[in-house]
Design an enzyme around this catalytic site. Structure first.
Site, PDB file in Angstrom:
ATOM      1  N   SER A 195       0.938  -1.160   0.278  1.00  0.00           N
ATOM      2  CA  SER A 195       0.034  -0.036   0.136  1.00  0.00           C
ATOM      3  C   SER A 195       0.800   1.431  -0.148  1.00  0.00           C
ATOM      4  CB  SER A 195      -1.078  -0.129   1.146  1.00  0.00           C
ATOM      5  OG  SER A 195      -0.273  -0.153   2.447  1.00  0.00           O
ATOM      6  N   HIS A 234      42.734  18.575   4.399  1.00  0.00           N
ATOM      7  CA  HIS A 234      43.298  18.074   5.709  1.00  0.00           C
ATOM      8  C   HIS A 234      42.630  18.654   6.796  1.00  0.00           C
ATOM      9  CE1 HIS A 234      46.423  16.235   8.164  1.00  0.00           C
ATOM     10  NE2 HIS A 234      46.718  17.497   8.570  1.00  0.00           N
TER      11      HIS A 234
END
Ligand code: NAD
Length: 465
Positions: A39, A444
């Site tokens: 459904s 970094h």
């Protein structure tokens, strides 16, 4: 008398393959009917697969991290799990997403029919609705996206304590002792969830390693991470019999582990099978392989000119993202556009803790195919970001062609490996080389640096530790 209706384009199955096909075709101006037995839209992936498992895996990761932060001087105490609240949270996430899909369908005027479709001929379907009624639909074109279902080992008893992945994700209860038969992606994810929730987990895998399709070194790391959280892993082991009694479910094993495993619940995760029989593909004269998968070409066409097929029903890899891409291709081809699904690079991700992700051939596959290759590697013990984030063992491995440096495939193990893999996926699609990856500036400190570090290492450009 049953009234027959007609669909210009009918899509069977509303999972990631089916809804992607239906929406794309509607966007291209077609009148679309989308049929599904559930459904709600979203198929197995949204309702009882990818999404609910990721919600539970998120909870498992938080429990795990909280229990390890003690070493950093922070203590939360022993976690208290309210399983009903956890289940409700998972279900709410699923509902939010399935409701969203319903809205997307309405916005595109895709007509959704709830019922189970089966072919009657190559231009007609019978749809059995929830109340047992039958609707007849003739169609101009059809896209089959009916998916797959869990395989069952022969001779296993019917018992409410023996679960498939759907039952396991219902979170019925947390068994004290859980046995998982099959150490593939589902088995590994379930071991991650239930061990965090407090079960003593035993994984029984037939092949010589868990995640048999993955790089052996990566599988070893996943194995070690499971054992570090007290899971027992038996590889090279076959279950020869299973006996359910009032007290427990007992598995007898042979091979790598010869003995018995006593459990309060068992998850069977030994693969999935295409749902070809359920849609009576044979009645439409559709060609299938011996394993039941529907045969399609790169345009996602079956041997019937007006019928396409996408996703799990076309065989492996049975992955939602492959289905979605194929669904769009099928819709585009059905609408007269030039389109094809022609990539060999479908990423695999096991959302374990740490994650295991790979794309392209593994080194074993390259070796078997006689492809010359070398491997760039970076162990995560040398990643500042990994250590500073509390990460453990991890690995980035990139296979490349020795002459050209062209990237051939990659495996990543570590937190967020599935996200990091996308960069290598693009590199593969673009025919990039190790140098391309090494010269791309990675921020970094990030985990993505491990991709650059692996390549720089292989190129001799990294200051070794
Ligand atoms: P799988 O094929 O990944 O793993 C099944 C495992 O069961 C294999 O390792 C196999 O060697 C083992 N096995 C088979 N028979 C056995 C036996 N008798 N005893 C012990 N072990 C046995 O299948 P799965 O884990 O069931 O997953 C089904 C499909 O769903 C797969 O295609 C998988 O890729 C997909 N899936 C993907 C994700 C994801 O992408 N994260 C998550 C769940 C499922």
């Amino acid at each position: 008398m049953i009234e027959t209706q007609h669909a210009d384009l009918i899509v069977i199955g509303a999972g990631p393959g089916g809804y992607a096909a239906a929406f794309r075709a509607a966007d291209l101006g077609r009148s679309v009917v989308l049929v599904d037995g559930r459904s709600t839209l979203g198929g197995v992936c949204l309702n009882e697969g990818c999404i609910p498992s990721k919600a539970l895996l998120h909870a498992a990761r938080v429990i795990h991290e909280a229990s390890h932060i003690g070493a950093w001087g922070i203590s939360f105490g022993h976690p208290k799990t309210d399983i009903d609240a956890l289940r409700a949270r998972k279900d709410a996430i699923v509902s939010q997403l399935t409701d969203g899909l319903g809205q997307l369908a309405r916005r595109r005027k895709v007509r959704v029919v709830t019922g189970r479709a089966a072919f009657v001929r190559d231009d007609e379907l019978a749809v059995t609705t929830a109340d047992g009624g039958i609707e007849r639909w003739t169609f101009g074109q059809a896209i089959i996206a009916a998916g797959s279902s869990s395989m069952q080992l022969p001779g296993w008893p019917q018992d409410s304590r023996i679960w498939d992945s759907t039952a396991a994700l219902e979170l019925r209860f947390v068994p004290r002792r859980l046995a998982i038969v099959g150490g593939g992606i589902i088995g590994l994810e379930m071991a991650t969830i239930y061990s965090a929730l407090g079960s003593s987990v035993t994984v029984i895998e037939l092949a010589g390693q868990v995640a048999p399709g993955a790089e052996a070194d990566a599988a070893d790391l996943i194995n070690a991470s499971l054992e570090a959280r007290s899971c027992i892993v038996h590889t090279g082991t076959r279950v020869i019999s299973i006996k359910a009694s009032a007290k427990s479910v007992r598995l007898s094993c042979e091979g790598g582990y010869a003995g018995t495993v006593e459990a309060d619940a068992v998850i069977q995760a030994v693969g999935r099978r295409a749902s070809t029989a359920a849609i009576a593909a044979v009645k439409a004269g559709i060609e299938v392989r011996p394993d039941g998968a529907v045969i399609v070409d790169a345009l996602c066409r079956t041997n019937r000119y007006n019928i396409f097929a996408v996703g799990d029903i076309t065989g492996g890899p049975m992955l939602a993202h492959r289905a979605t891409h194929q669904g769009k291709v099928a819709a585009e081809v059905a609408c007269g556009h030039a389109s094809a699904f022609d990539t060999a690079f479908v990423p695999f991700v096991a959302y374990t803790n740490p994650e295991l992700a790979w794309v392209g051939p593994t080194t074993a596959q390259l070796k078997a195919a006689g492809v010359a290759h070398k491997v760039a590697r970076f162990p995560w013990a040398a990643s500042g970001r990994n250590l500073a984030s509390g990460g453990g063992d991890g690995l980035t491995m990139i296979a490349y062609a020795p002459e050209s440096g062209r990237v051939l495939g990659a495996t990543i193990v570590g937190p967020g490996a599935g996200e990091l893999l996308a960069e290598v996926g693009l590199a593969l699609e673009m025919g990039a080389t190790l140098t391309d990856l090494a010269l791309t500036v990675h921020a970094h400190p990030t985990l993505s640096e491990t991709v650059a570090f692996a390549t720089e290492r292989a190129l001799g450009r990294l200051a070794e530790l």
